[in-house]
Design an enzyme around this catalytic site. Structure first.
Site, PDB file in Angstrom:
ATOM      1  CE  LYS A  69      -9.402  -1.567  -9.305  1.00 22.73           C
ATOM      2  NZ  LYS A  69      -9.056  -2.172  -8.036  1.00 22.73           N
ATOM      3  CG  ASP A 105     -11.404  -3.995  -5.618  1.00 27.95           C
ATOM      4  OD1 ASP A 105     -11.183  -5.139  -6.027  1.00 27.95           O
ATOM      5  OD2 ASP A 105     -10.993  -2.970  -6.209  1.00 27.95           O
TER       6      ASP A 105
HETATM    7  P1  NAP Z   1      -3.146   3.251  -5.483  1.00 31.20           P
HETATM    8  O1  NAP Z   1      -4.462   3.932  -5.474  1.00 31.20           O
HETATM    9  O2  NAP Z   1      -2.120   3.619  -6.488  1.00 31.20           O
HETATM   10  O3  NAP Z   1      -2.502   3.416  -3.994  1.00 31.20           O
HETATM   11  C1  NAP Z   1      -1.193   2.974  -3.733  1.00 31.20           C
HETATM   12  C2  NAP Z   1      -0.919   2.993  -2.236  1.00 31.20           C
HETATM   13  O4  NAP Z   1       0.381   2.393  -2.030  1.00 31.20           O
HETATM   14  C3  NAP Z   1      -0.851   4.386  -1.607  1.00 31.20           C
HETATM   15  O5  NAP Z   1      -1.263   4.329  -0.267  1.00 31.20           O
HETATM   16  C4  NAP Z   1       0.662   4.689  -1.690  1.00 31.20           C
HETATM   17  O6  NAP Z   1       1.105   5.602  -0.716  1.00 31.20           O
HETATM   18  C5  NAP Z   1       1.216   3.335  -1.333  1.00 31.20           C
HETATM   19  N1  NAP Z   1       2.599   3.169  -1.772  1.00 31.20           N
HETATM   20  C6  NAP Z   1       3.047   2.987  -3.032  1.00 31.20           C
HETATM   21  N2  NAP Z   1       4.377   2.849  -3.037  1.00 31.20           N
HETATM   22  C7  NAP Z   1       4.785   2.981  -1.731  1.00 31.20           C
HETATM   23  C8  NAP Z   1       6.055   2.898  -1.091  1.00 31.20           C
HETATM   24  N3  NAP Z   1       7.185   2.687  -1.785  1.00 31.20           N
HETATM   25  N4  NAP Z   1       6.102   3.027   0.267  1.00 31.20           N
HETATM   26  C9  NAP Z   1       4.959   3.225   0.978  1.00 31.20           C
HETATM   27  N5  NAP Z   1       3.725   3.305   0.421  1.00 31.20           N
HETATM   28  C10 NAP Z   1       3.641   3.168  -0.922  1.00 31.20           C
HETATM   29  O7  NAP Z   1      -3.323   1.672  -5.659  1.00 31.20           O
HETATM   30  P2  NAP Z   1      -4.581   0.766  -5.184  1.00 31.20           P
HETATM   31  O8  NAP Z   1      -5.576   0.675  -6.279  1.00 31.20           O
HETATM   32  O9  NAP Z   1      -5.026   1.214  -3.838  1.00 31.20           O
HETATM   33  O10 NAP Z   1      -3.896  -0.689  -5.087  1.00 31.20           O
HETATM   34  C11 NAP Z   1      -2.900  -0.961  -4.116  1.00 31.20           C
HETATM   35  C12 NAP Z   1      -2.415  -2.389  -4.328  1.00 31.20           C
HETATM   36  O11 NAP Z   1      -3.452  -3.301  -4.017  1.00 31.20           O
HETATM   37  C13 NAP Z   1      -1.991  -2.691  -5.763  1.00 31.20           C
HETATM   38  O12 NAP Z   1      -0.760  -3.368  -5.729  1.00 31.20           O
HETATM   39  C14 NAP Z   1      -3.084  -3.607  -6.280  1.00 31.20           C
HETATM   40  O13 NAP Z   1      -2.604  -4.566  -7.212  1.00 31.20           O
HETATM   41  C15 NAP Z   1      -3.548  -4.293  -5.009  1.00 31.20           C
HETATM   42  N6  NAP Z   1      -4.954  -4.719  -5.069  1.00 31.20           N
HETATM   43  C16 NAP Z   1      -5.239  -5.999  -4.748  1.00 31.20           C
HETATM   44  C17 NAP Z   1      -6.554  -6.421  -4.792  1.00 31.20           C
HETATM   45  C18 NAP Z   1      -6.883  -7.846  -4.463  1.00 31.20           C
HETATM   46  O14 NAP Z   1      -7.966  -8.291  -4.858  1.00 31.20           O
HETATM   47  N7  NAP Z   1      -6.059  -8.564  -3.726  1.00 31.20           N
HETATM   48  C19 NAP Z   1      -7.582  -5.545  -5.155  1.00 31.20           C
HETATM   49  C20 NAP Z   1      -7.247  -4.221  -5.448  1.00 31.20           C
HETATM   50  C21 NAP Z   1      -5.918  -3.805  -5.400  1.00 31.20           C
HETATM   51  P3  NAP Z   1       1.245   7.175  -1.046  1.00 31.20           P
HETATM   52  O15 NAP Z   1      -0.147   7.748  -0.865  1.00 31.20           O
HETATM   53  O16 NAP Z   1       2.209   7.634  -0.036  1.00 31.20           O
HETATM   54  O17 NAP Z   1       1.728   7.275  -2.466  1.00 31.20           O
END
Ligand code: NAP
Length: 277
Positions: A69, A105
């Site tokens: 992304k 998004d």
């Molecule tokens: P990302 O950039 O990798 O960010 C991950 C986030 O999750 C960070 O804030 C990270 O915290 C936190 N995290 C991961 N493991 C953790 C744990 N064990 N305990 C606490 N915090 C944790 O990912 P992203 O692109 O933002 O996506 C996040 C999620 O949203 C994904 O699962 C994705 O599939 C979902 N999503 C859904 C949609 C939808 O349309 N519904 C759209 C986009 C994304 P740290 O900074 O502390 O590592």
């Protein structure tokens, strides 16, 4: 589905992709609209090669997902203002050889939330500081929502809060949450790791609107706990559906058949639930 020499090719690009529900959702939309297109999953670790492939094969559009992304931006001919400000692209449109990037998004989350509340003037806690949290935070701020960020990695959380010009609170301070809206935007709770949510549902007050952007499972542990406490819950499926509908409209110039696309996502999720038993 009719496939012939005029069929336009679309897909999702990223890795891993086995979890993606976009092919089911977009192909259902194409079929219901009588649009001559097909949507596939392109799992690849070679982004540069894929960009050449898009041009060479005249792929008309792509959903861009993890891990591309952000790093796809320099490969594009144009990036729209919203995606540029967020610093992430989740949608590529091939306009006669010009590759244009968008971020749906942000608007997808807004559409999902607006089904349940009027946003301007509300207080919102965002849990997370990754790409999705940034897109949602940016869109909420534009709509006059007062934001607070919490995140496991405090440096990253503070950086996002500073970028959005809002407050940051450590997760350990989340004893009692006073907000109109809580958005869970971390990857915690996603199948198959159905872990404890980053905040306890006990911290939520009755009547708070709670959206978890995780869509598999349909009801995460956070949403189940929030529902039991009398909160209004929104599943990540709604955001997923609306970001996909925006993509559909950018690609086809047709109105997205929302109900058909929602049914396709829900039945794909149900099928996966059976397969995983
Ligand atoms: P990302 O950039 O990798 O960010 C991950 C986030 O999750 C960070 O804030 C990270 O915290 C936190 N995290 C991961 N493991 C953790 C744990 N064990 N305990 C606490 N915090 C944790 O990912 P992203 O692109 O933002 O996506 C996040 C999620 O949203 C994904 O699962 C994705 O599939 C979902 N999503 C859904 C949609 C939808 O349309 N519904 C759209 C986009 C994304 P740290 O900074 O502390 O590592």
């Amino acid at each position: 589905m009719k496939i012939d020499c005029s069929t336009s090719l679309y897909g999702v690009l990223g890795y891993p992709l086995s979890h993606s529900l976009s092919p089911e959702m977009q192909n259902a939309g194409f079929r219901a609209s009588g649009y001559n297109g097909v949507y596939l999953a392109f799992e690849s670790k070679d982004l540069e090669g894929c960009i050449q492939g898009i041009r060479a094969l005249d792929i008309k559009g792509l959903s861009i997902t993890i891990p591309y992304k952000e790093c796809i931006l320099p490969f594009l001919d144009e990036v729209d203002d919203v995606a540029q400000k967020i610093g992430a692209v989740n949608t590529l449109v091939n306009r006669k050889g010009r590759l244009v990037g968008y971020n749906t998004d942000a608007i997808g989350a807004i559409r999902a939330l607006e089904q349940q509340l009027t946003l301007p003037g509300k207080d919102c806690l965002i849990i997370g500081a990754g790409g999705a949290a940034r897109a949602i935070g940016f869109a909420l701020k534009e709509r006059g929502v007062r934001l607070r960020i919490t995140n496991r990695n405090e440096t990253r959380g503070e950086r996002l809060a500073s970028g959005l010009d809002c407050d940051f609170s450590p997760l350990s301070d989340m004893g009692r949450i006073q907000a109109d809206l809580v958005v869970q935007a971390t990857s915690v709770g996603m199948y198959p790791n159905l872990e404890k949510p980053p905040i306890s549902p006990k911290a939520l007050e009755k009547g708070t609107v709670v959206m978890d952007i995780i869509y598999n499972p349909l009801e995460t542990r956070l949403l189940a706990g929030a529902r039991e406490r009398g909160c209004i819950t929104i599943s990540g499926v709604e955001m997923f559906l609306h970001q996909g509908a925006e993509q559909f409209e950018l690609w086809t110039d047709l109105k997205a058949p929302l109900e058909v696309m929602r049914d396709a996502v829900l039945s794909a999720l149900e099928q996966r639930r059976h397969e995983n038993r």
